[in-house]
Design a protein around this motif. Sequence first.
Motif, PDB file in Angstrom:
ATOM      1  N   ARG A  12      59.498  11.987  67.546  1.00 45.11           N
ATOM      2  CA  ARG A  12      60.495  11.356  67.156  1.00 45.11           C
ATOM      3  C   ARG A  12      61.325  10.719  68.177  1.00 45.11           C
ATOM      4  N   SER A  13      61.547  11.708  69.171  1.00 48.40           N
ATOM      5  CA  SER A  13      62.347  11.302  70.358  1.00 48.40           C
ATOM      6  C   SER A  13      61.507  10.736  71.503  1.00 48.40           C
ATOM      7  N   MET A  14      60.178  11.197  71.542  1.00 45.20           N
ATOM      8  CA  MET A  14      59.389  11.026  72.478  1.00 45.20           C
ATOM      9  C   MET A  14      59.878  11.813  73.807  1.00 45.20           C
ATOM     10  N   ARG A  15      60.444  12.831  73.590  1.00 44.02           N
ATOM     11  CA  ARG A  15      60.824  13.705  74.799  1.00 44.02           C
ATOM     12  C   ARG A  15      59.956  14.913  74.720  1.00 44.02           C
ATOM     13  N   GLN A  16      60.094  15.532  76.079  1.00 43.87           N
ATOM     14  CA  GLN A  16      59.251  16.701  76.227  1.00 43.87           C
ATOM     15  C   GLN A  16      59.852  17.871  75.723  1.00 43.87           C
ATOM     16  N   ILE A  17      59.102  18.790  75.113  1.00 44.57           N
ATOM     17  CA  ILE A  17      59.730  20.001  74.670  1.00 44.57           C
ATOM     18  C   ILE A  17      59.129  21.276  75.248  1.00 44.57           C
ATOM     19  N   TYR A  18      58.064  21.093  75.711  1.00 42.05           N
ATOM     20  CA  TYR A  18      57.697  22.267  76.549  1.00 42.05           C
ATOM     21  C   TYR A  18      56.768  21.935  77.648  1.00 42.05           C
ATOM     22  N   CYS A  19      56.364  22.768  78.816  1.00 40.48           N
ATOM     23  CA  CYS A  19      55.557  22.452  79.762  1.00 40.48           C
ATOM     24  C   CYS A  19      55.091  23.496  80.188  1.00 40.48           C
ATOM     25  N   ILE A  20      53.726  23.505  80.378  1.00 42.74           N
ATOM     26  CA  ILE A  20      52.583  24.787  80.943  1.00 42.74           C
ATOM     27  C   ILE A  20      52.340  24.280  82.270  1.00 42.74           C
ATOM     28  N   GLU A  21      52.993  24.352  83.339  1.00 43.54           N
ATOM     29  CA  GLU A  21      52.686  23.971  84.717  1.00 43.54           C
ATOM     30  C   GLU A  21      51.327  25.059  84.764  1.00 43.54           C
ATOM     31  N   ASN A  22      50.208  24.420  85.641  1.00 42.06           N
ATOM     32  CA  ASN A  22      49.227  25.269  86.034  1.00 42.06           C
ATOM     33  C   ASN A  22      48.468  26.076  84.839  1.00 42.06           C
ATOM     34  N   ALA A  23      48.498  25.313  83.724  1.00 46.01           N
ATOM     35  CA  ALA A  23      47.725  25.936  82.747  1.00 46.01           C
ATOM     36  C   ALA A  23      46.225  26.584  83.062  1.00 46.01           C
ATOM     37  N   HIS A  24      45.789  25.721  83.919  1.00 47.75           N
ATOM     38  CA  HIS A  24      44.503  26.153  84.293  1.00 47.75           C
ATOM     39  C   HIS A  24      44.530  26.020  85.971  1.00 47.75           C
ATOM     40  N   GLY A  25      43.597  26.633  86.551  1.00 46.12           N
ATOM     41  CA  GLY A  25      43.336  26.462  87.924  1.00 46.12           C
ATOM     42  C   GLY A  25      43.030  25.051  88.524  1.00 46.12           C
ATOM     43  N   GLN A  26      42.204  24.143  87.763  1.00 43.92           N
ATOM     44  CA  GLN A  26      41.765  23.066  87.720  1.00 43.92           C
ATOM     45  C   GLN A  26      42.066  22.070  86.642  1.00 43.92           C
ATOM     46  N   LEU A  27      41.533  20.974  86.667  1.00 45.16           N
ATOM     47  CA  LEU A  27      41.877  20.034  85.433  1.00 45.16           C
ATOM     48  C   LEU A  27      41.836  20.517  84.119  1.00 45.16           C
ATOM     49  N   VAL A  28      42.760  20.124  83.363  1.00 49.00           N
ATOM     50  CA  VAL A  28      42.605  20.798  81.661  1.00 49.00           C
ATOM     51  C   VAL A  28      41.771  19.480  81.376  1.00 49.00           C
ATOM     52  N   ARG A  29      40.638  20.024  80.569  1.00 48.17           N
ATOM     53  CA  ARG A  29      39.575  19.021  80.010  1.00 48.17           C
ATOM     54  C   ARG A  29      39.790  18.670  78.473  1.00 48.17           C
ATOM     55  N   ASP A  30      40.468  19.567  77.746  1.00 48.99           N
ATOM     56  CA  ASP A  30      40.848  19.429  76.291  1.00 48.99           C
ATOM     57  C   ASP A  30      41.511  20.402  76.003  1.00 48.99           C
ATOM     58  N   LEU A  31      42.248  20.013  74.688  1.00 48.60           N
ATOM     59  CA  LEU A  31      43.254  21.150  74.053  1.00 48.60           C
ATOM     60  C   LEU A  31      43.043  20.751  72.499  1.00 48.60           C
ATOM     61  N   ASP A  32      43.552  21.799  71.856  1.00 51.91           N
ATOM     62  CA  ASP A  32      43.612  21.643  70.155  1.00 51.91           C
ATOM     63  C   ASP A  32      44.401  22.539  69.789  1.00 51.91           C
ATOM     64  N   PHE A  33      45.134  22.366  68.422  1.00 52.14           N
ATOM     65  CA  PHE A  33      45.958  23.131  67.791  1.00 52.14           C
ATOM     66  C   PHE A  33      45.047  24.188  66.828  1.00 52.14           C
ATOM     67  N   ASN A  34      45.615  25.419  66.525  1.00 45.74           N
ATOM     68  CA  ASN A  34      45.055  26.235  65.350  1.00 45.74           C
ATOM     69  C   ASN A  34      45.220  25.505  64.242  1.00 45.74           C
ATOM     70  N   PRO A  35      44.507  25.031  63.223  1.00 42.17           N
ATOM     71  CA  PRO A  35      44.901  24.236  62.096  1.00 42.17           C
ATOM     72  C   PRO A  35      45.735  25.313  61.014  1.00 42.17           C
ATOM     73  N   ASN A  36      45.460  26.624  61.233  1.00 45.86           N
ATOM     74  CA  ASN A  36      45.991  27.686  60.170  1.00 45.86           C
ATOM     75  C   ASN A  36      47.028  28.227  60.327  1.00 45.86           C
ATOM     76  N   LYS A  37      47.613  28.319  61.775  1.00 47.52           N
ATOM     77  CA  LYS A  37      48.673  28.912  62.355  1.00 47.52           C
ATOM     78  C   LYS A  37      49.257  28.096  63.145  1.00 47.52           C
ATOM     79  N   GLN A  38      50.803  27.897  62.907  1.00 41.79           N
ATOM     80  CA  GLN A  38      51.723  27.113  63.847  1.00 41.79           C
ATOM     81  C   GLN A  38      51.854  27.845  65.127  1.00 41.79           C
ATOM     82  N   TYR A  39      52.259  27.088  65.908  1.00 41.91           N
ATOM     83  CA  TYR A  39      52.609  27.484  67.515  1.00 41.91           C
ATOM     84  C   TYR A  39      51.549  27.839  68.340  1.00 41.91           C
ATOM     85  N   TYR A  40      50.490  27.932  67.766  1.00 39.83           N
ATOM     86  CA  TYR A  40      49.137  28.244  68.563  1.00 39.83           C
ATOM     87  C   TYR A  40      48.188  27.131  68.967  1.00 39.83           C
ATOM     88  N   LEU A  41      47.838  27.086  70.293  1.00 35.67           N
ATOM     89  CA  LEU A  41      47.088  25.994  70.993  1.00 35.67           C
ATOM     90  C   LEU A  41      46.098  26.572  71.883  1.00 35.67           C
TER      91      LEU A  41
END
Length: 263
Positions: free
Chosen positions: A204-233
Motif C-alpha cells: 500500500r505504501s510501497m515502503r520497506q517493512i523488514y530487511c534481512i541483510e546477508n540472509a545468505h552467504g551468496q546470491l539469494v536465488r528464490d524465496l516463498d511464503f508458507n501458505p498455511n502459517k503467516q510470518y514464515y518465509l
Amino acid sequence: GELARALTPQTAETDAIRFLVGTQSLRYDNQIHIIDFDDENNIINKNVLLHQVGEIWHISTSPADKGVLATCYNKTSDSKVMTCAAVWRMPKELESGSHESPDDSSSNTQTLELLCHLDNTAHGNMACVMWEPMGDGKKIISLADNNILLWDLQESSATAVLSSSTALEGKGQLKFTSGRWSPHHNCTQIATANDTTVRGWDTRSMRQIYCIENAHGQLVRDLDFNPNKQYYLASCGDDCKVKFWDTRNVTEPVKTLEEHSHW
C-alpha cells in the motif's frame, strides 16, 4: 536438448494437479508445457503451447482465471538482450486439461494469445511477475532491475496500467532476482531478494517493512511464503543453503538446511 528454468503450479485450477514449465532455447520456438498429474492413475499428461517471443525465464499464473498467465522472456532488439514481461491467454480447450494428449503432441501445438505487455522499457529488465494471491487476477507486481512496479490489469487484461512503484536505492548490487507476494496480511506484503538481502515491503505504501541483510552467504536465488502459517518465509541461495525465517524477528533464521551440495 531444451533447457527449462521456469516452473509454476497452477493454483486457480482446483480439480487437477497442474504445472506450467517454460523452455529456454535459442534455436527453436520456445514452448510452455502444461503438465497435468493424474494422482489416481499415476499418469502425467502433457500439452504444448508455443511461446514465440523468446526464452522463458519466469512464469506465473493468475489466481482467478486458469487460462491466464504471465511470462518474463528474453528479447533481442538492436543487438541488446532485454528481459520483457507479458500476460497471455491459453486456448479455451486447454484450460480444463481434461483431454488426453497423444504421444506425438508436436502435431497439435497451439499458440498463446497475447493479452498485454508489461511495458518495462523505462524500468530495465524484468526478473519476475507476481499475481496478488487470492485476488481477482487484476493486480500484478513486477520486479525490473531495482524497481518494484504495481500494475492494474484492465479491460479483461488487455491493458496494464502502472498504479504505483518504488525503487531500491543505495550501494551495491541493487538488481532484484526474485520475489513473492504473501497470501497473508490481506495480501499487503511482498518479499524480494537482491544480492544477499531479503526485504519485505508493504504494497500500500510501497515502503520497506523488514530487511534481512546477508540472509545468505551468496546470491539469494528464490524465496516463498508458507501458505498455511503467516510470518514464515523460506529462502534459498547460491551458498547451497535453505533458510526459514520468522519475519517478525529476522536477526536469525528459524532453521537452516545444509543438505544440498550445489546451488
